[in-house]
Design a protein around this motif. Sequence first.
Motif, PDB file in Angstrom:
ATOM      1  N   GLU A 158      31.548  38.457  22.104  1.00 40.79           N
ATOM      2  CA  GLU A 158      32.249  38.731  23.357  1.00 40.79           C
ATOM      3  C   GLU A 158      31.677  40.018  23.971  1.00 40.79           C
ATOM      4  N   TYR A 174      35.655  44.410  26.710  1.00 38.94           N
ATOM      5  CA  TYR A 174      36.677  43.456  27.125  1.00 38.94           C
ATOM      6  C   TYR A 174      37.834  43.570  26.139  1.00 38.94           C
ATOM      7  N   ARG A 175      38.898  42.821  26.378  1.00 38.48           N
ATOM      8  CA  ARG A 175      40.001  42.740  25.420  1.00 38.48           C
ATOM      9  C   ARG A 175      40.395  41.288  25.268  1.00 38.48           C
ATOM     10  N   CYS A 176      40.929  40.954  24.076  1.00 33.17           N
ATOM     11  CA  CYS A 176      41.256  39.564  23.753  1.00 33.17           C
ATOM     12  C   CYS A 176      42.619  39.481  23.080  1.00 33.17           C
ATOM     13  N   TRP A 195      47.005  42.257  22.967  1.00 34.39           N
ATOM     14  CA  TRP A 195      45.614  42.395  23.388  1.00 34.39           C
ATOM     15  C   TRP A 195      44.937  43.432  22.503  1.00 34.39           C
ATOM     16  N   VAL A 254      37.545  44.705  22.426  1.00 36.18           N
ATOM     17  CA  VAL A 254      36.317  44.244  21.787  1.00 36.18           C
ATOM     18  C   VAL A 254      35.440  45.471  21.533  1.00 36.18           C
ATOM     19  N   CYS A 282      40.271  36.147  26.638  1.00 35.22           N
ATOM     20  CA  CYS A 282      39.641  37.458  26.776  1.00 35.22           C
ATOM     21  C   CYS A 282      39.545  37.806  28.255  1.00 35.22           C
TER      22      CYS A 282
END
Length: 101
Positions: A35, A39-41, A52, A55, A79
């Motif tokens: 990823e 970002y965040r997932c 959340w 990454v 994400c």
Amino acid sequence: MALAAATVTGAGPAAASPVAVFRGDGAITAHVTGEHPGYRCQIAAHGVDGPWRPVGADGVVDLDSGPLPAGRHVVSVLCENRDRGDASVHTVARNTEVFTR
């Protein structure tokens, strides 16, 4: 023992797609690789919404649903680019069955 593991890739070219590996036990975990750093997932399923997690610089994030009742769960990994918010949300793994015990 009712453990389940599944590997799911996103859409698009194989080299460019993030991958999620799920595992079920008393909770659902997902190990996401490939990823975009920064970002965040999150894991999303009926009764599960987050949390959340960011990454890392290596494109990896580990997610956890928290405790869940035993049984079948249909889960996804979402994400997003934190700077763009909801407009950037995309699915890494969609509608994957994971069993908890």
